[in-house]
Write a protein that holds these residues in place. Structure first.
Motif, short mmCIF file in Angstrom:
data_model
loop_
_atom_site.label_atom_id
_atom_site.label_comp_id
_atom_site.label_asym_id
_atom_site.label_seq_id
_atom_site.Cartn_x
_atom_site.Cartn_y
_atom_site.Cartn_z
N GLN A 66 -34.50 -19.87 -22.88
CA GLN A 66 -33.53 -20.51 -21.99
C GLN A 66 -34.27 -21.52 -21.13
N ASP A 67 -33.86 -22.77 -21.22
CA ASP A 67 -34.39 -23.82 -20.36
C ASP A 67 -33.68 -23.71 -19.01
N VAL A 68 -34.43 -23.32 -17.97
CA VAL A 68 -33.82 -23.12 -16.65
C VAL A 68 -34.04 -24.31 -15.73
N GLY A 69 -34.62 -25.38 -16.26
CA GLY A 69 -34.83 -26.58 -15.46
C GLY A 69 -36.17 -26.60 -14.76
N ASN A 70 -36.49 -27.73 -14.15
CA ASN A 70 -37.75 -27.94 -13.42
C ASN A 70 -38.97 -27.65 -14.29
N GLY A 71 -38.84 -27.91 -15.61
CA GLY A 71 -39.96 -27.73 -16.52
C GLY A 71 -40.24 -26.29 -16.89
N ILE A 72 -39.34 -25.37 -16.58
CA ILE A 72 -39.55 -23.94 -16.82
C ILE A 72 -38.67 -23.47 -17.98
N THR A 73 -39.29 -22.76 -18.92
CA THR A 73 -38.57 -22.12 -20.02
C THR A 73 -38.81 -20.62 -19.97
N VAL A 74 -37.74 -19.86 -19.97
CA VAL A 74 -37.82 -18.40 -20.00
C VAL A 74 -37.57 -17.94 -21.43
N ASP A 75 -38.39 -16.98 -21.89
CA ASP A 75 -38.20 -16.44 -23.23
C ASP A 75 -38.27 -14.92 -23.20
N ALA A 76 -37.66 -14.29 -24.19
CA ALA A 76 -37.68 -12.84 -24.29
C ALA A 76 -37.76 -12.46 -25.76
N LYS A 77 -38.41 -11.34 -26.04
CA LYS A 77 -38.50 -10.85 -27.41
C LYS A 77 -38.49 -9.34 -27.44
N GLY A 78 -37.77 -8.80 -28.41
CA GLY A 78 -37.85 -7.38 -28.76
C GLY A 78 -38.24 -7.27 -30.21
N GLU A 79 -39.21 -6.42 -30.51
CA GLU A 79 -39.66 -6.25 -31.90
C GLU A 79 -39.85 -4.77 -32.18
N TRP A 80 -39.41 -4.34 -33.39
CA TRP A 80 -39.48 -2.94 -33.76
C TRP A 80 -40.12 -2.79 -35.13
N ALA A 81 -41.04 -1.83 -35.24
CA ALA A 81 -41.57 -1.44 -36.55
C ALA A 81 -40.50 -0.68 -37.31
#
Length: 336
Positions: A66-81
């Protein structure tokens, strides 16, 4: 001196092929992607002494930005074996789960279960599909040598000039008590990593320290690498010196080497070597804990379909109660 934007996610696969992720949503600065892979092999692999069908390390993940503006990008990840051969209560187990924030000048901050800065340095030889690095994954969730559980990380990179860069990484885990496997009281742990890259090569160092059961458990690791795995010549060396870091060892040393050559027709050939030496007490003699070497081949049938084959030679240890146990496998991996 120009700030270098860090990658939004750390590579999650230990193979020379690309980690594919299909973007399933992209609108107004937000993206969602689905990725991972499944694999299956036939051979004497892992703890089995019989020829059987096995899996290597299948996984599925979902991520978003998610581009939240002011040059900041937030990211999230979930990964499962995924355990699709045995199933049961452990069909899905957590590999990754974090939220991160990246700024072009300020660097990257991430919180959760994630790849540790230690792995940025010591994981450079952990590349082939079938047989790669073993010591990184011994209690790695608590010690953050591979993926670190409940971890805070900060990374920042600097571009120093044409073809030169300097990268820093910091990591922290809070105090906790572990029961069952790897039981103990783990005090707060910290690590710091630094690497310098120039003309396709890189040298790195990382420190990882903190008390376990009120005893200082620390590791120093250095690495050298050249090239990009899966693209022509790739070579990597890793050395780690540890104090009270691994269960039952007062001091230990780990060695890893990898040489790979990728031909232009999709075939990637490699040979690797790994060994561990250590002693149980300050007054005992140093003994070889294990030593092994593997020859392997990976062939990209298509960018998303890779076949692999490998044979690992058990080069022996100093424990007379154990016998040499060579391993082999042939298999296929399909990227989602």
């Amino acid at each position: 001196m120009k700030i270098k934007l860090l990658a939004a996610t750390i590579a999650a696969t230990a193979c020379g092929t690309n980690a594919f992720a299909a973007e399933i949503y992209n609108s107004e600065g937000s993206t969602i992607s689905l990725g991972g892979y499944v694999d299956v092999g036939l051979g004497e692999y892992g703890s089995s002494d019989e020829v059987e069908v096995h899996q290597v390390s299948p996984r599925i993940n979902i991520g978003g930005t998610q581009d939240v503006g002011n040059g900041i990008t937030v990211d999230a990840k979930g990964e499962w074996a995924i355990d699709y051969l045995d199933g049961g209560d452990t069909s899905f187990t957590t590999r990754l789960g974090y939220i991160g924030m990246t700024h072009e000048q300020a660097g990257r901050l991430a919180l959760g279960t994630q790849w540790a800065p230690y792995y940025d340095i010591a994981g450079v030889a952990d590349m082939p599909i079938a047989f790669a690095n073993d010591f990184l994954y011994d209690n790695h969730g608590n010690l953050a040598t591979g993926r670190g559980d409940k971890m805070v990380t900060y990374r920042k990179g600097l571009t120093l000039g044409e073809g030169m860069s300097l990268d820093f990484g910091l990591g922290w885990q809070g105090k906790h008590t572990e029961v069952g496997d790897n039981a103990g009281i783990y005090d707060s742990r910290g690590q710091i990593a630094v690497s310098f890259s120039v003309m396709g090569g890189a040298i790195g160092y990382v420190y990882n320290g903190g008390d376990v059961d009120n005893v200082d458990a620390e590791s120093h690791a250095v690495s050298l690498k050249y090239g990009s795995y899966g693209d022509g010549i790739y070579a990597a060396l890793v050395y780690a010196n540890n104090d009270n870091f691994y269960d039952g060892l007062y001091e230990s040393e780990h060695y890893e080497a990898l040489f790979a050559y990728a031909l232009g027709n999709g075939l990637n050939l490699s040979v690797n070597y790994e060994a561990a030496e250590g002693k149980a007490t300050s007054s005992s003699s140093e003994q070889t804990q294990f030593s092994q070497s593997a020859i392997q081949a990976e062939y990209s049938v298509t960018p998303k379909l890779v076949t692999f084959a490998g044979y690992q030679f058990d080069l022996g240890d100093d424990d007379p109660a154990t016998k040499d146990d060579d391993k082999w496998t042939i298999g296929v991996r399909y990227f989602l």
